[in-house]
Design a protein around this motif. Sequence first.
Motif, PDB file in Angstrom:
ATOM      1  N   ILE A   1      25.958  45.985  42.531  1.00 59.36           N
ATOM      2  CA  ILE A   1      24.972  46.175  41.233  1.00 59.36           C
ATOM      3  C   ILE A   1      23.514  46.242  41.911  1.00 59.36           C
ATOM      4  O   ILE A   1      22.755  47.006  41.336  1.00 59.36           O
ATOM      5  N   PHE A   2      23.222  45.150  42.743  1.00 63.49           N
ATOM      6  CA  PHE A   2      21.893  45.318  43.357  1.00 63.49           C
ATOM      7  C   PHE A   2      21.386  46.552  43.960  1.00 63.49           C
ATOM      8  O   PHE A   2      20.350  47.010  43.897  1.00 63.49           O
ATOM      9  N   THR A   3      22.240  47.190  44.808  1.00 64.08           N
ATOM     10  CA  THR A   3      21.881  48.535  45.342  1.00 64.08           C
ATOM     11  C   THR A   3      22.132  49.485  44.592  1.00 64.08           C
ATOM     12  O   THR A   3      22.322  50.811  44.927  1.00 64.08           O
ATOM     13  N   ASN A   4      22.439  49.426  43.272  1.00 69.97           N
ATOM     14  CA  ASN A   4      22.743  50.578  42.116  1.00 69.97           C
ATOM     15  C   ASN A   4      23.808  51.495  42.505  1.00 69.97           C
ATOM     16  O   ASN A   4      23.941  52.618  42.020  1.00 69.97           O
TER      17      ASN A   4
ATOM     18  N   LEU B   1      29.631  47.398  34.170  1.00 71.99           N
ATOM     19  CA  LEU B   1      31.119  48.020  33.852  1.00 71.99           C
ATOM     20  C   LEU B   1      31.896  48.834  35.095  1.00 71.99           C
ATOM     21  O   LEU B   1      33.212  48.684  34.979  1.00 71.99           O
ATOM     22  N   GLY B   2      31.040  49.404  35.893  1.00 72.40           N
ATOM     23  CA  GLY B   2      31.784  49.932  37.098  1.00 72.40           C
ATOM     24  C   GLY B   2      32.495  48.956  37.807  1.00 72.40           C
ATOM     25  O   GLY B   2      33.168  49.333  38.622  1.00 72.40           O
ATOM     26  N   LEU B   3      31.737  47.866  37.940  1.00 74.94           N
ATOM     27  CA  LEU B   3      32.304  46.441  38.634  1.00 74.94           C
ATOM     28  C   LEU B   3      33.628  46.056  38.092  1.00 74.94           C
ATOM     29  O   LEU B   3      34.813  45.881  38.851  1.00 74.94           O
ATOM     30  N   ILE B   4      33.680  46.226  36.759  1.00 79.18           N
ATOM     31  CA  ILE B   4      35.063  45.794  36.163  1.00 79.18           C
ATOM     32  C   ILE B   4      36.067  46.996  36.439  1.00 79.18           C
ATOM     33  O   ILE B   4      37.321  46.570  36.614  1.00 79.18           O
ATOM     34  N   VAL B   5      35.562  48.035  36.333  1.00 76.12           N
ATOM     35  CA  VAL B   5      36.407  49.239  36.596  1.00 76.12           C
ATOM     36  C   VAL B   5      37.255  49.034  37.841  1.00 76.12           C
ATOM     37  O   VAL B   5      38.348  49.263  38.289  1.00 76.12           O
ATOM     38  N   SER B   6      36.138  48.781  38.962  1.00 77.51           N
ATOM     39  CA  SER B   6      36.728  48.659  40.218  1.00 77.51           C
ATOM     40  C   SER B   6      37.775  47.380  40.482  1.00 77.51           C
ATOM     41  O   SER B   6      38.720  47.832  41.138  1.00 77.51           O
ATOM     42  N   VAL B   7      37.438  46.298  39.808  1.00 75.89           N
ATOM     43  CA  VAL B   7      38.401  45.172  39.937  1.00 75.89           C
ATOM     44  C   VAL B   7      39.784  45.497  39.396  1.00 75.89           C
ATOM     45  O   VAL B   7      40.854  45.395  39.744  1.00 75.89           O
ATOM     46  N   SER B   8      39.809  46.265  38.037  1.00 78.02           N
ATOM     47  CA  SER B   8      40.889  46.633  37.504  1.00 78.02           C
ATOM     48  C   SER B   8      41.794  47.577  38.224  1.00 78.02           C
ATOM     49  O   SER B   8      42.852  47.675  38.405  1.00 78.02           O
TER      50      SER B   8
END
Length: 441
Positions: free
Chosen positions: A264-267, A272-279
């Motif tokens: 998130i810090f490095t854009n 939402l992208g983080l959540i998708v990646s975890v999923s």
Amino acid sequence: MKKQIKKGNPMALLPLGIFLLLFVGSGVITGDFYKMPVLVAFIISSAFALALNKKESLQTKIEVFAKGAGNSDIILMVIIFILAGAFSNVAKAMGGVDSTVNLSLSVLPPNLLIVGVFVIGCFISISMGTSMGTIAALGPIGLGIAEKTGMPIALVIGAIVGGAMFGDNLSMISDTTIAATRTQGCELKDKFKVNFLIVLPAAIITLILLAATTLGYNVKSSEVYTYEIIKVLPYLAVLIGALYGVNVFVLLSGGILFAGAIGIFTNTFDLLGLIVSVSDGIAGMQELCLLVIIVGGVVELIKFNGGIDFILNFITSKIKTKKGAEFGIAALVSIIDLCTANNTIAIVTAGPLAKDIAKEYNIDPRKCASILDIFSSCWQGMIPYGAQLLTAATIASVSPIEVLRYLYYPVLMFICGILAIAIGLPKTKVDEIKKEEKQAA
């Protein structure tokens, strides 16, 4: 005095034979080990397991299956898979794998990369106490190295599995080490000393073999490898946390949050992208989780139907001497591990009987604990249907069979274990006392 063991029933081992026939047999016949999915092969073998033992009702056998599938060790393993999958995918999505691989390629000569991966695997696993967490953490990095250098993916994965089994066997917080020492009544540090002396030659020879095997692989010197140190930090954090003995669940959960924050810090992605990646990472482990659950149920049925008792009775009936007793303990835990595909369960099952055998034949508890751990761990690192190879193969998208030829360390660990028994090394206090008694007589 030896404990009385039921004769057991060799037919109870039939489900394992069915699985091997389906999985290995189909691969040999077709030349493609992907033709028969491991999960399907084990589902079919579980059906055979449920069909055995007509004396018990189907409902009873289903309950036994469910008990094994829901065993605490199995569920803990599933949780580790879920966390490991999420961490690997989040770290990869934010660019951690590429940066780590490129940093490695910039610092080390290509022929030493795999040696480095093996050593790092040894440190992580001995600190975390889990081969599974080690494989999950290093797998994506190893895959990236193979793609950059042109080295066989199976070779890189073999080195990672070897490093993972090194720590699984020696770590003070490993389930196998704790199980081995508790069942034999010795201290963790004392068992470590004896165990380490036996497997150290295996680790040294593995380093030499890996260096020699990768000698011919080179990367174009004109290529410049770019990386961002900040994106390497999640892997460093996992490594440092492992070295300090941080709990594997805390380590992987923290790794997910850390890698996500950097992304998130490095854009690289948003929340939402983080959540998708975890999923996506969790979804990638679904088949493996199902497989482990089914294997747990099948193993419990094999035990319920007398398969493990048959193995115990067969092995103990062949023991005549002290050296034979040590080989018997090694064979006992090896066969149980081959049948259960779980080295912790193998040690817990064989441990009490091994202690009785050790007491009767005057075997040092530290040596007995080392034998239990070494032989269960070496086989656990080599069986193609074990969680370690299945996880590694899933990450690398290769067949577990392809990795077998590169499992230098588990094979050498087995050889060193055999030699240690045959030669009678390392000498322990019990051996010295016995020697003095003979001289006095």
